[in-house]
Design a protein around this motif. Structure first.
Motif, PDB file in Angstrom:
ATOM      1  N   GLU A  50       0.828  -1.585   0.019  1.00 51.53           N
ATOM      2  CA  GLU A  50       0.047  -0.322  -0.153  1.00 51.53           C
ATOM      3  C   GLU A  50       1.250   1.062   0.044  1.00 51.53           C
ATOM      4  OE1 GLU A  50      -2.227  -0.178   3.278  1.00 51.53           O
ATOM      5  OE2 GLU A  50      -3.439  -2.913   2.403  1.00 51.53           O
ATOM      6  N   MET A  51       0.246   2.857  -0.516  1.00 51.69           N
ATOM      7  CA  MET A  51       0.757   3.199  -0.447  1.00 51.69           C
ATOM      8  C   MET A  51       1.859   3.831   1.353  1.00 51.69           C
ATOM      9  SD  MET A  51       1.616   6.130  -2.596  1.00 51.69           S
ATOM     10  CE  MET A  51       0.374   6.195  -3.364  1.00 51.69           C
ATOM     11  N   ARG A  52       1.358   3.525   2.037  1.00 47.65           N
ATOM     12  CA  ARG A  52       1.916   3.900   3.471  1.00 47.65           C
ATOM     13  C   ARG A  52       2.936   2.868   3.304  1.00 47.65           C
ATOM     14  NH1 ARG A  52      -1.967   0.141   7.824  1.00 47.65           N
ATOM     15  NH2 ARG A  52      -2.365  -1.234   5.522  1.00 47.65           N
ATOM     16  N   ASP A  53       3.020   1.940   2.720  1.00 50.58           N
ATOM     17  CA  ASP A  53       4.441   1.115   2.862  1.00 50.58           C
ATOM     18  C   ASP A  53       5.717   1.890   1.721  1.00 50.58           C
ATOM     19  OD1 ASP A  53       2.921  -1.080   4.713  1.00 50.58           O
ATOM     20  OD2 ASP A  53       2.092  -1.524   2.210  1.00 50.58           O
ATOM     21  N   ILE A  54       5.921   2.488   1.381  1.00 54.11           N
ATOM     22  CA  ILE A  54       6.082   3.120   0.951  1.00 54.11           C
ATOM     23  C   ILE A  54       7.619   3.830   1.683  1.00 54.11           C
ATOM     24  CG2 ILE A  54       7.435   5.142  -1.068  1.00 54.11           C
ATOM     25  CD1 ILE A  54       4.031   5.124  -2.424  1.00 54.11           C
ATOM     26  N   GLU A  55       8.397   4.076   2.452  1.00 60.96           N
ATOM     27  CA  GLU A  55       8.694   4.671   3.525  1.00 60.96           C
ATOM     28  C   GLU A  55       9.629   3.785   3.929  1.00 60.96           C
ATOM     29  OE1 GLU A  55      12.132   7.248   3.929  1.00 60.96           O
ATOM     30  OE2 GLU A  55       9.945   7.613   2.836  1.00 60.96           O
ATOM     31  N   ASP A  56       9.106   2.851   4.640  1.00 59.31           N
ATOM     32  CA  ASP A  56      10.115   1.711   5.134  1.00 59.31           C
ATOM     33  C   ASP A  56      10.567   0.912   3.824  1.00 59.31           C
ATOM     34  OD1 ASP A  56       8.690   1.667   7.598  1.00 59.31           O
ATOM     35  OD2 ASP A  56       7.255   0.537   7.666  1.00 59.31           O
ATOM     36  N   GLN A 106       5.334  -2.230  10.793  1.00 60.07           N
ATOM     37  CA  GLN A 106       6.424  -2.384   9.805  1.00 60.07           C
ATOM     38  C   GLN A 106       6.757  -3.322   8.643  1.00 60.07           C
ATOM     39  OE1 GLN A 106       9.895  -2.548  12.450  1.00 60.07           O
ATOM     40  NE2 GLN A 106      11.567  -1.839  10.796  1.00 60.07           N
ATOM     41  N   VAL A 107       7.667  -2.697   8.093  1.00 58.09           N
ATOM     42  CA  VAL A 107       7.246  -3.569   6.359  1.00 58.09           C
ATOM     43  C   VAL A 107       8.987  -4.382   6.844  1.00 58.09           C
ATOM     44  CG1 VAL A 107       7.490  -3.950   4.213  1.00 58.09           C
ATOM     45  CG2 VAL A 107       5.853  -2.146   5.419  1.00 58.09           C
ATOM     46  N   LEU A 108       8.934  -5.769   6.786  1.00 62.88           N
ATOM     47  CA  LEU A 108      10.281  -6.981   7.388  1.00 62.88           C
ATOM     48  C   LEU A 108      10.546  -6.808   5.552  1.00 62.88           C
ATOM     49  CD1 LEU A 108       8.506  -9.224   9.768  1.00 62.88           C
ATOM     50  CD2 LEU A 108      10.268  -7.115  10.064  1.00 62.88           C
ATOM     51  N   GLY A 109      10.142  -7.086   4.885  1.00 69.42           N
ATOM     52  CA  GLY A 109      10.633  -7.250   3.183  1.00 69.42           C
ATOM     53  C   GLY A 109       9.345  -7.148   2.775  1.00 69.42           C
ATOM     54  N   TYR A 110       9.872  -7.094   1.130  1.00 72.80           N
ATOM     55  CA  TYR A 110       9.423  -7.204  -0.040  1.00 72.80           C
ATOM     56  C   TYR A 110       8.915  -8.128  -1.288  1.00 72.80           C
ATOM     57  CZ  TYR A 110      12.266  -3.743  -2.440  1.00 72.80           C
ATOM     58  OH  TYR A 110      13.625  -3.229  -2.494  1.00 72.80           O
ATOM     59  N   ALA A 111       8.253  -7.746  -1.833  1.00 70.33           N
ATOM     60  CA  ALA A 111       8.474  -8.586  -3.038  1.00 70.33           C
ATOM     61  C   ALA A 111       7.796  -8.520  -3.957  1.00 70.33           C
ATOM     62  CB  ALA A 111       8.387 -10.108  -3.023  1.00 70.33           C
ATOM     63  N   LEU A 112       8.230  -8.045  -5.516  1.00 66.92           N
ATOM     64  CA  LEU A 112       6.871  -7.638  -6.922  1.00 66.92           C
ATOM     65  C   LEU A 112       7.839  -7.552  -8.198  1.00 66.92           C
ATOM     66  CD1 LEU A 112       9.563  -5.295  -7.992  1.00 66.92           C
ATOM     67  CD2 LEU A 112       8.772  -3.967  -6.165  1.00 66.92           C
ATOM     68  N   VAL A 113       7.508  -7.740  -9.007  1.00 64.52           N
ATOM     69  CA  VAL A 113       7.508  -8.349 -10.514  1.00 64.52           C
ATOM     70  C   VAL A 113       7.554  -6.711 -11.485  1.00 64.52           C
ATOM     71  CG1 VAL A 113       7.024 -10.545 -10.231  1.00 64.52           C
ATOM     72  CG2 VAL A 113       5.444  -9.247 -11.027  1.00 64.52           C
ATOM     73  N   LEU A 147      14.639  -7.881   2.123  1.00 62.54           N
ATOM     74  CA  LEU A 147      14.013  -8.177   3.109  1.00 62.54           C
ATOM     75  C   LEU A 147      15.260  -7.085   4.089  1.00 62.54           C
ATOM     76  CD1 LEU A 147      14.918 -12.214   3.883  1.00 62.54           C
ATOM     77  CD2 LEU A 147      12.965 -10.846   2.727  1.00 62.54           C
ATOM     78  N   GLY A 148      14.404  -6.379   5.210  1.00 65.33           N
ATOM     79  CA  GLY A 148      15.010  -5.583   6.325  1.00 65.33           C
ATOM     80  C   GLY A 148      16.316  -6.421   6.635  1.00 65.33           C
ATOM     81  N   HIS A 149      17.115  -5.797   7.120  1.00 66.88           N
ATOM     82  CA  HIS A 149      18.437  -6.855   7.830  1.00 66.88           C
ATOM     83  C   HIS A 149      18.289  -6.695   8.958  1.00 66.88           C
ATOM     84  CE1 HIS A 149      22.734  -6.728   8.087  1.00 66.88           C
ATOM     85  NE2 HIS A 149      22.714  -6.158   8.765  1.00 66.88           N
ATOM     86  N   ALA A 150      17.166  -7.018   9.621  1.00 66.40           N
ATOM     87  CA  ALA A 150      17.028  -7.440  11.072  1.00 66.40           C
ATOM     88  C   ALA A 150      15.846  -9.321  10.739  1.00 66.40           C
ATOM     89  CB  ALA A 150      16.469  -6.615  12.059  1.00 66.40           C
ATOM     90  N   ALA A 151      15.546  -8.981   9.085  1.00 63.86           N
ATOM     91  CA  ALA A 151      14.810 -10.208   8.855  1.00 63.86           C
ATOM     92  C   ALA A 151      14.800 -11.218   7.914  1.00 63.86           C
ATOM     93  CB  ALA A 151      13.296  -9.812   8.030  1.00 63.86           C
ATOM     94  N   THR A 152      16.621 -11.041   7.609  1.00 64.90           N
ATOM     95  CA  THR A 152      16.937 -12.095   6.905  1.00 64.90           C
ATOM     96  C   THR A 152      17.220 -13.583   7.801  1.00 64.90           C
ATOM     97  OG1 THR A 152      19.701 -11.811   7.639  1.00 64.90           O
ATOM     98  CG2 THR A 152      18.114 -10.303   5.714  1.00 64.90           C
ATOM     99  N   GLY A 153      17.407 -14.722   7.218  1.00 67.43           N
ATOM    100  CA  GLY A 153      17.740 -15.930   8.346  1.00 67.43           C
ATOM    101  C   GLY A 153      17.029 -16.440   9.099  1.00 67.43           C
ATOM    102  N   LYS A 154      15.406 -15.463   8.717  1.00 68.83           N
ATOM    103  CA  LYS A 154      14.276 -16.688   8.941  1.00 68.83           C
ATOM    104  C   LYS A 154      12.904 -17.113   8.501  1.00 68.83           C
ATOM    105  CE  LYS A 154      14.925 -12.812  13.186  1.00 68.83           C
ATOM    106  NZ  LYS A 154      14.696 -12.182  13.626  1.00 68.83           N
TER     107      LYS A 154
END
Length: 208
Positions: free
Chosen positions: A34-40, A89-96, A115-122
Motif C-alpha cells: 500500500e502507499m503507506r508502506d513506501i517509506e519502509d 513495520q515492513v520487514l520485506g517486499y517482493a514484486l514483479v 528483506l530488511g536487515h533484521a529479518a534475514t535468515g528467518k
C-alpha cells in the motif's frame, strides 16, 4: 569468610532473580503493498544500494521514485507484496516488473525480493517468493525471470533454485560497483496460470 562463599550468599534466591524476557516469536503477514508502506520499502532497498552488490543501483532511491514505481505496477495490475510485522513495520517486499515494454512480452515478468536487515535468515524470503509466484499465476502470467548478481548473492541464487528456477544464461562484467566488475545470472521459471490468457493485454500498448 571466603570470597566464593560470600558471592554465593549475596546472590538472590532463584524466585527473586530477574529472568530474561522470552524472545518474541517472529511473526508477519503477507499482503499487497500500500502507499503507506513506501517509506519502509525505500529504506530497505537503499540499505542494499549502499551496502551490497545485489543491486547495481549506486544512488539511493527517493520516496518519489518509489511512489511512481508503485503506481506504475498498480496500473499494470502486477503483484507487489509486503511482509508486515504486527507493529505495522515492513520487514520485506517482493514484486514483479515487466520484462519488456513491448506487448509481446506481457506474460513475462522480472522479480525482485528484498528483506530488511533484521529479518534475514528467518525464512521470510522463502515465504515471500512462494506468495509472489502464486500471485503471478493468479494474474495469468507465464514466465518469471530473475536477474541476480554473480557475486554476493549466493543466498538469492539458492532460494530461486529451490523454487524451480533454472539458470538460462550469464553475462560477465556488465556492471561496475564498489570498484569491481560484476556479472549477472539469468534464471527462469515457467508458471501455471490460473486465469485465461489475454487478461493482461489491456495494460500494454502495441509493439512499435
Amino acid at each position: 569468610m571466603l570470597e566464593e562463599e560470600y558471592q554465593k550468599r549475596r546472590r538472590l534466591p532463584l524466585h527473586l532473580q530477574r529472568r530474561p524476557a522470552p524472545e518474541r516469536p517472529f511473526s508477519y503477514e503477507i499482503r499487497p503493498a500500500e502507499m503507506r508502506d513506501i517509506e519502509d520499502i525505500r529504506e530497505i532497498y537503499n540499505y542494499y544500494v549502499t551496502n551490497s552488490v545485489v543491486t547495481f543501483d549506486e544512488k539511493k532511491w527517493t520516496h518519489r521514485q518509489w511512489k511512481e514505481k508503485f503506481l506504475h505496477l498498480q496500473k499494470l495490475d502486477l503483484p507487489f507484496l509486503v511482509a508486515v510485522a504486527p507493529t505495522g513495520q515492513v520487514l520485506g517486499y517482493a514484486l514483479v516488473s515487466p520484462w519488456s515494454g513491448k506487448s509481446s512480452y506481457r506474460y513475462t515478468v522480472e522479480n525482485s525480493i528484498y528483506l530488511g536487515h533484521a529479518a534475514t535468515g528467518k525464512g521470510l524470503g522463502t515465504a515471500l517468493l512462494a506468495a509472489l509466484i502464486e500471485a503471478c499465476e493468479e494474474k495469468g502470467l507465464r514466465q518469471i525471470v530473475a536477474v541476480i548478481s554473480d557475486k554476493g548473492a549466493e543466498g538469492s541464487l539458492a532460494l530461486h533454485e529451490r523454487f524451480g528456477f533454472e539458470e538460462v544464461g550469464r553475462m560477465g562484467k556488465v556492471g561496475f560497483k564498489f570498484d569491481r566488475w560484476l556479472g549477472t545470472v539469468y534464471l527462469q521459471k515457467s508458471l501455471t496460470p490460473k486465469r485465461k490468457r489475454g487478461v493482461l493485454s489491456r495494460v500494454f500498448g502495441s509493439d512499435d
